[in-house]
Design a protein around this motif. Sequence first.
Motif, PDB file in Angstrom:
ATOM      1  N   VAL A  53      -7.593  14.047   4.890  1.00  9.90           N
ATOM      2  CA  VAL A  53      -6.238  13.590   4.610  1.00  9.90           C
ATOM      3  C   VAL A  53      -6.188  13.078   3.179  1.00  9.90           C
ATOM      4  CG1 VAL A  53      -4.469  11.907   5.246  1.00  9.90           C
ATOM      5  CG2 VAL A  53      -5.923  12.889   7.013  1.00  9.90           C
ATOM      6  N   GLY A  54      -5.174  13.488   2.451  1.00  7.25           N
ATOM      7  CA  GLY A  54      -5.021  13.016   1.078  1.00  7.25           C
ATOM      8  C   GLY A  54      -3.562  12.745   0.768  1.00  7.25           C
ATOM      9  N   LEU A  55      -3.330  12.136  -0.375  1.00  3.85           N
ATOM     10  CA  LEU A  55      -1.962  11.888  -0.807  1.00  3.85           C
ATOM     11  C   LEU A  55      -1.335  13.189  -1.284  1.00  3.85           C
ATOM     12  CD1 LEU A  55      -2.504   8.595  -2.808  1.00  3.85           C
ATOM     13  CD2 LEU A  55      -1.407   8.845  -0.578  1.00  3.85           C
ATOM     14  N   LYS A  56      -0.025  13.325  -1.033  1.00  7.66           N
ATOM     15  CA  LYS A  56       0.706  14.522  -1.428  1.00  7.66           C
ATOM     16  C   LYS A  56       1.940  14.114  -2.232  1.00  7.66           C
ATOM     17  CE  LYS A  56       1.241  15.704   2.904  1.00  7.66           C
ATOM     18  NZ  LYS A  56       0.628  14.557   3.484  1.00  7.66           N
ATOM     19  N   GLU A  57       2.474  15.069  -2.951  1.00  5.47           N
ATOM     20  CA  GLU A  57       3.708  14.878  -3.701  1.00  5.47           C
ATOM     21  C   GLU A  57       4.758  14.245  -2.789  1.00  5.47           C
ATOM     22  OE1 GLU A  57       6.217  15.253  -7.035  1.00  5.47           O
ATOM     23  OE2 GLU A  57       4.227  16.134  -6.995  1.00  5.47           O
ATOM     24  N   GLY A  58       5.366  13.169  -3.265  1.00  8.81           N
ATOM     25  CA  GLY A  58       6.429  12.505  -2.518  1.00  8.81           C
ATOM     26  C   GLY A  58       5.967  11.370  -1.618  1.00  8.81           C
ATOM     27  N   ASP A  59       4.665  11.291  -1.319  1.00  8.76           N
ATOM     28  CA  ASP A  59       4.162  10.173  -0.515  1.00  8.76           C
ATOM     29  C   ASP A  59       4.436   8.864  -1.243  1.00  8.76           C
ATOM     30  OD1 ASP A  59       3.180  11.906   1.388  1.00  8.76           O
ATOM     31  OD2 ASP A  59       1.068  11.553   0.933  1.00  8.76           O
ATOM     32  N   GLU A  60       4.638   7.815  -0.496  1.00 16.33           N
ATOM     33  CA  GLU A  60       4.784   6.480  -1.080  1.00 16.33           C
ATOM     34  C   GLU A  60       3.541   5.663  -0.790  1.00 16.33           C
ATOM     35  OE1 GLU A  60       8.348   4.538   0.198  1.00 16.33           O
ATOM     36  OE2 GLU A  60       9.569   5.649  -1.234  1.00 16.33           O
ATOM     37  N   VAL A  61       3.068   4.945  -1.796  1.00 11.88           N
ATOM     38  CA  VAL A  61       1.908   4.078  -1.666  1.00 11.88           C
ATOM     39  C   VAL A  61       2.368   2.658  -1.936  1.00 11.88           C
ATOM     40  CG1 VAL A  61      -0.372   3.500  -2.556  1.00 11.88           C
ATOM     41  CG2 VAL A  61       0.339   5.897  -2.395  1.00 11.88           C
ATOM     42  N   THR A  62       2.112   1.770  -0.998  1.00 10.20           N
ATOM     43  CA  THR A  62       2.463   0.362  -1.166  1.00 10.20           C
ATOM     44  C   THR A  62       1.178  -0.451  -1.175  1.00 10.20           C
ATOM     45  OG1 THR A  62       4.566   0.660  -0.029  1.00 10.20           O
ATOM     46  CG2 THR A  62       3.744  -1.595  -0.213  1.00 10.20           C
ATOM     47  N   VAL A  63       1.028  -1.267  -2.206  1.00  9.24           N
ATOM     48  CA  VAL A  63      -0.096  -2.190  -2.271  1.00  9.24           C
ATOM     49  C   VAL A  63       0.469  -3.604  -2.237  1.00  9.24           C
ATOM     50  CG1 VAL A  63      -1.633  -0.609  -3.468  1.00  9.24           C
ATOM     51  CG2 VAL A  63      -0.156  -2.091  -4.789  1.00  9.24           C
ATOM     52  N   GLU A  64      -0.267  -4.513  -1.618  1.00  5.21           N
ATOM     53  CA  GLU A  64       0.200  -5.893  -1.487  1.00  5.21           C
ATOM     54  C   GLU A  64      -0.931  -6.856  -1.815  1.00  5.21           C
ATOM     55  OE1 GLU A  64       2.279  -8.868   1.784  1.00  5.21           O
ATOM     56  OE2 GLU A  64       1.630  -6.871   2.391  1.00  5.21           O
ATOM     57  N   ILE A  65      -0.586  -7.869  -2.561  1.00  3.67           N
ATOM     58  CA  ILE A  65      -1.516  -8.944  -2.870  1.00  3.67           C
ATOM     59  C   ILE A  65      -0.894 -10.237  -2.373  1.00  3.67           C
ATOM     60  CG2 ILE A  65      -2.714 -10.217  -4.687  1.00  3.67           C
ATOM     61  CD1 ILE A  65      -2.617  -7.655  -6.368  1.00  3.67           C
ATOM     62  N   GLU A  66      -1.659 -10.937  -1.544  1.00  5.32           N
ATOM     63  CA  GLU A  66      -1.157 -12.202  -0.993  1.00  5.32           C
ATOM     64  C   GLU A  66      -0.637 -13.125  -2.089  1.00  5.32           C
ATOM     65  OE1 GLU A  66      -3.168 -14.321   2.438  1.00  5.32           O
ATOM     66  OE2 GLU A  66      -4.765 -12.978   1.721  1.00  5.32           O
ATOM     67  N   ARG A  67       0.448 -13.769  -1.811  1.00  7.89           N
ATOM     68  CA  ARG A  67       1.073 -14.763  -2.692  1.00  7.89           C
ATOM     69  C   ARG A  67       1.561 -14.174  -4.019  1.00  7.89           C
ATOM     70  NH1 ARG A  67      -3.637 -17.214  -0.991  1.00  7.89           N
ATOM     71  NH2 ARG A  67      -4.439 -17.338  -3.099  1.00  7.89           N
ATOM     72  N   ILE A  68       1.457 -12.854  -4.196  1.00  7.74           N
ATOM     73  CA  ILE A  68       1.982 -12.223  -5.409  1.00  7.74           C
ATOM     74  C   ILE A  68       3.125 -11.283  -5.063  1.00  7.74           C
ATOM     75  CG2 ILE A  68       1.474 -10.649  -7.323  1.00  7.74           C
ATOM     76  CD1 ILE A  68      -1.289 -11.915  -7.472  1.00  7.74           C
ATOM     77  N   GLY A  69       2.893 -10.382  -4.120  1.00  6.76           N
ATOM     78  CA  GLY A  69       3.965  -9.482  -3.717  1.00  6.76           C
ATOM     79  C   GLY A  69       3.473  -8.080  -3.428  1.00  6.76           C
ATOM     80  N   LYS A  70       4.453  -7.171  -3.274  1.00 11.59           N
ATOM     81  CA  LYS A  70       4.174  -5.774  -2.955  1.00 11.59           C
ATOM     82  C   LYS A  70       4.651  -4.894  -4.105  1.00 11.59           C
ATOM     83  CE  LYS A  70       4.848  -6.134   2.037  1.00 11.59           C
ATOM     84  NZ  LYS A  70       5.578  -5.609   3.185  1.00 11.59           N
ATOM     85  N   LEU A  71       3.976  -3.752  -4.267  1.00 13.04           N
ATOM     86  CA  LEU A  71       4.364  -2.756  -5.252  1.00 13.04           C
ATOM     87  C   LEU A  71       4.325  -1.407  -4.564  1.00 13.04           C
ATOM     88  CD1 LEU A  71       4.925  -1.901  -8.234  1.00 13.04           C
ATOM     89  CD2 LEU A  71       2.440  -1.658  -8.465  1.00 13.04           C
ATOM     90  N   THR A  72       5.435  -0.668  -4.625  1.00 12.46           N
ATOM     91  CA  THR A  72       5.516   0.649  -3.997  1.00 12.46           C
ATOM     92  C   THR A  72       5.764   1.698  -5.072  1.00 12.46           C
ATOM     93  OG1 THR A  72       6.377  -0.274  -1.940  1.00 12.46           O
ATOM     94  CG2 THR A  72       6.756   2.066  -2.308  1.00 12.46           C
TER      95      THR A  72
END
Length: 79
Positions: A53-72
């Motif tokens: 399984v891998g990332l494909k065109e159009g997939d969304e990736v969200t990363v989150e760091i506690e007490r800082i926030g999320k980035l998508t």
Amino acid sequence: MGIRHRPWSFAAQMVFGVADIISYVSQTATLEPGDVILTGTPSGVGIFRNPPVGLKEGDEVTVEIERIGKLTNRVRVTT
């Protein structure tokens, strides 16, 4: 595409510390505000799944760091 949740963990569980990773990456690349270093988690490595399984065109990736926030971000394939 439906929502897929990948395994997650805490920075304290990483093999290398955050400061060590930033130091290593910055030796070969200039880091700018907003840059993201994705390290992944061992159980989340898609290439070793069956089927792979891998990332494909159009997939969304969200990363989150506690007490800082999320980035998508949406994946964009460039050649």
